[in-house]
Write a protein that holds these residues in place. Structure first.
Motif, PDB file in Angstrom:
ATOM      1  N   ASN A 272       0.936  -1.733  -0.019  1.00  0.00           N
ATOM      2  CA  ASN A 272       0.013  -0.137   0.358  1.00  0.00           C
ATOM      3  C   ASN A 272       1.073   1.169   0.102  1.00  0.00           C
ATOM      4  OD1 ASN A 272      -2.271   1.967   0.202  1.00  0.00           O
ATOM      5  ND2 ASN A 272      -2.611   1.840   1.892  1.00  0.00           N
TER       6      ASN A 272
ATOM      7  N   HIS B 174      -1.494   6.450   0.309  1.00  0.00           N
ATOM      8  CA  HIS B 174      -2.152   7.648   1.721  1.00  0.00           C
ATOM      9  C   HIS B 174      -2.744   6.617   2.685  1.00  0.00           C
ATOM     10  CE1 HIS B 174       0.588  10.671  -0.106  1.00  0.00           C
ATOM     11  NE2 HIS B 174       0.133  11.045  -1.712  1.00  0.00           N
ATOM     12  N   ASP B 175      -3.706   6.590   2.547  1.00  0.00           N
ATOM     13  CA  ASP B 175      -4.684   6.242   3.653  1.00  0.00           C
ATOM     14  C   ASP B 175      -5.087   4.591   3.135  1.00  0.00           C
ATOM     15  OD1 ASP B 175      -6.942   5.919   5.509  1.00  0.00           O
ATOM     16  OD2 ASP B 175      -8.357   7.375   4.039  1.00  0.00           O
ATOM     17  N   SER B 176      -5.273   3.801   4.813  1.00  0.00           N
ATOM     18  CA  SER B 176      -5.504   2.337   5.004  1.00  0.00           C
ATOM     19  C   SER B 176      -6.502   1.926   3.858  1.00  0.00           C
ATOM     20  CB  SER B 176      -5.958   1.630   6.548  1.00  0.00           C
ATOM     21  OG  SER B 176      -4.662   2.791   7.798  1.00  0.00           O
TER      22      SER B 176
ATOM     23  N   ASP C 155      -7.029  -7.829   7.539  1.00  0.00           N
ATOM     24  CA  ASP C 155      -6.116  -6.547   8.618  1.00  0.00           C
ATOM     25  C   ASP C 155      -6.262  -5.424   7.932  1.00  0.00           C
ATOM     26  OD1 ASP C 155      -6.933  -8.373  10.817  1.00  0.00           O
ATOM     27  OD2 ASP C 155      -4.692  -8.943  11.038  1.00  0.00           O
ATOM     28  N   ARG C 156      -6.522  -4.368   8.898  1.00  0.00           N
ATOM     29  CA  ARG C 156      -6.050  -2.867   8.294  1.00  0.00           C
ATOM     30  C   ARG C 156      -4.504  -2.891   7.886  1.00  0.00           C
ATOM     31  NH1 ARG C 156      -5.826   2.011  12.052  1.00  0.00           N
ATOM     32  NH2 ARG C 156      -4.173   1.488  11.802  1.00  0.00           N
TER      33      ARG C 156
ATOM     34  N   ASP D 113      -1.802  -0.421   6.271  1.00  0.00           N
ATOM     35  CA  ASP D 113      -1.765   0.398   6.170  1.00  0.00           C
ATOM     36  C   ASP D 113      -0.839   1.598   4.787  1.00  0.00           C
ATOM     37  OD1 ASP D 113      -2.463   0.751   8.829  1.00  0.00           O
ATOM     38  OD2 ASP D 113      -0.738   0.276   9.809  1.00  0.00           O
ATOM     39  N   GLY D 114      -1.788   2.951   4.582  1.00  0.00           N
ATOM     40  CA  GLY D 114      -0.884   3.687   3.899  1.00  0.00           C
ATOM     41  C   GLY D 114       0.342   3.665   3.899  1.00  0.00           C
TER      42      GLY D 114
ATOM     43  N   GLY E   6       2.173   0.290   4.079  1.00  0.00           N
ATOM     44  CA  GLY E   6       1.983  -1.616   5.061  1.00  0.00           C
ATOM     45  C   GLY E   6       1.705  -2.800   3.543  1.00  0.00           C
TER      46      GLY E   6
ATOM     47  N   ARG F  28     -10.022   3.433   3.821  1.00  0.00           N
ATOM     48  CA  ARG F  28     -10.630   4.595   5.655  1.00  0.00           C
ATOM     49  C   ARG F  28     -12.065   5.899   4.859  1.00  0.00           C
ATOM     50  NH1 ARG F  28      -7.479   7.078  10.102  1.00  0.00           N
ATOM     51  NH2 ARG F  28      -6.251   7.394   7.808  1.00  0.00           N
TER      52      ARG F  28
END
Length: 124
Positions: free
Chosen positions: A35, A38-40, A60-61, A63-64, A67, A87
Motif C-alpha cells: 500500500n 496515503h490512506d489505509s 486486517d487494516r 496501513d498506507g 504497509g 478508510r
C-alpha cells in the motif's frame, strides 16, 4: 544406507525443476499487496477478471505509506480484478491483475477529487 545418497541427490536435482513449474489448475493463488497510498485499506474483494463476481476476503487494516500483506485470491486462473475500500470511503479497482507473472500489486495513491478509481493493470 547406500540408498539414501542416490535418493537425496536425485531429490536435490529435481527441486529446481519443481520450483520452476507453472502453477497447475486448482492450485491456490496468492498476491502480495503493497500500500503506497496515503490512506489505509480496510476491505478487499476479489473476482475472476472481467466477471464482476466479487467475493470479500477478510484482511486486517493495511496501513498506507508502505504497509504490506499477502492474500489468497482463489484457485482458478491467473487474472483477477481486485476491489479495495479505503478508510476514508474511497475505492479503487485494479483490473486484470495477473498473479502468474507477478507476485506483488503496488497500490498507488489515488488522484484527488475522485472517489472511485479504476486501474487497468494488464490489457486483454
Amino acid at each position: 544406507m547406500f540408498l539414501i545418497r542416490p535418493v537425496l541427490i536425485a531429490s536435490l536435482c529435481l527441486m529446481p525443476l519443481l520450483a520452476a513449474a507453472p502453477a497447475q489448475a486448482g492450485e491456490a493463488r496468492y498476491l502480495g499487496l503493497l500500500n503506497r497510498a496515503h490512506d489505509s485499506v480496510v476491505a478487499l474483494e476479489v473476482a475472476p477478471a472481467g466477471s464482476d463476481a466479487y467475493v470479500a476476503r477478510p484482511i486486517d487494516r493495511l496501513d498506507g505509506g508502505g504497509g504490506a500483506i499477502t492474500v489468497r485470491l482463489g484457485e482458478a486462473g491467473c487474472r483477477f480484478d481486485i476491489r479495495l475500500q479505503f478508510r476514508n470511503g474511497r475505492r479503487a479497482i485494479y483490473h486484470w491483475v495477473d498473479v502468474c507473472t507477478g507476485d506483488t500489486l503496488a497500490i498507488a495513491p489515488l488522484p484527488r477529487g475522485r472517489d472511485d478509481v479504476a486501474v487497468a493493470v494488464q490489457s486483454r
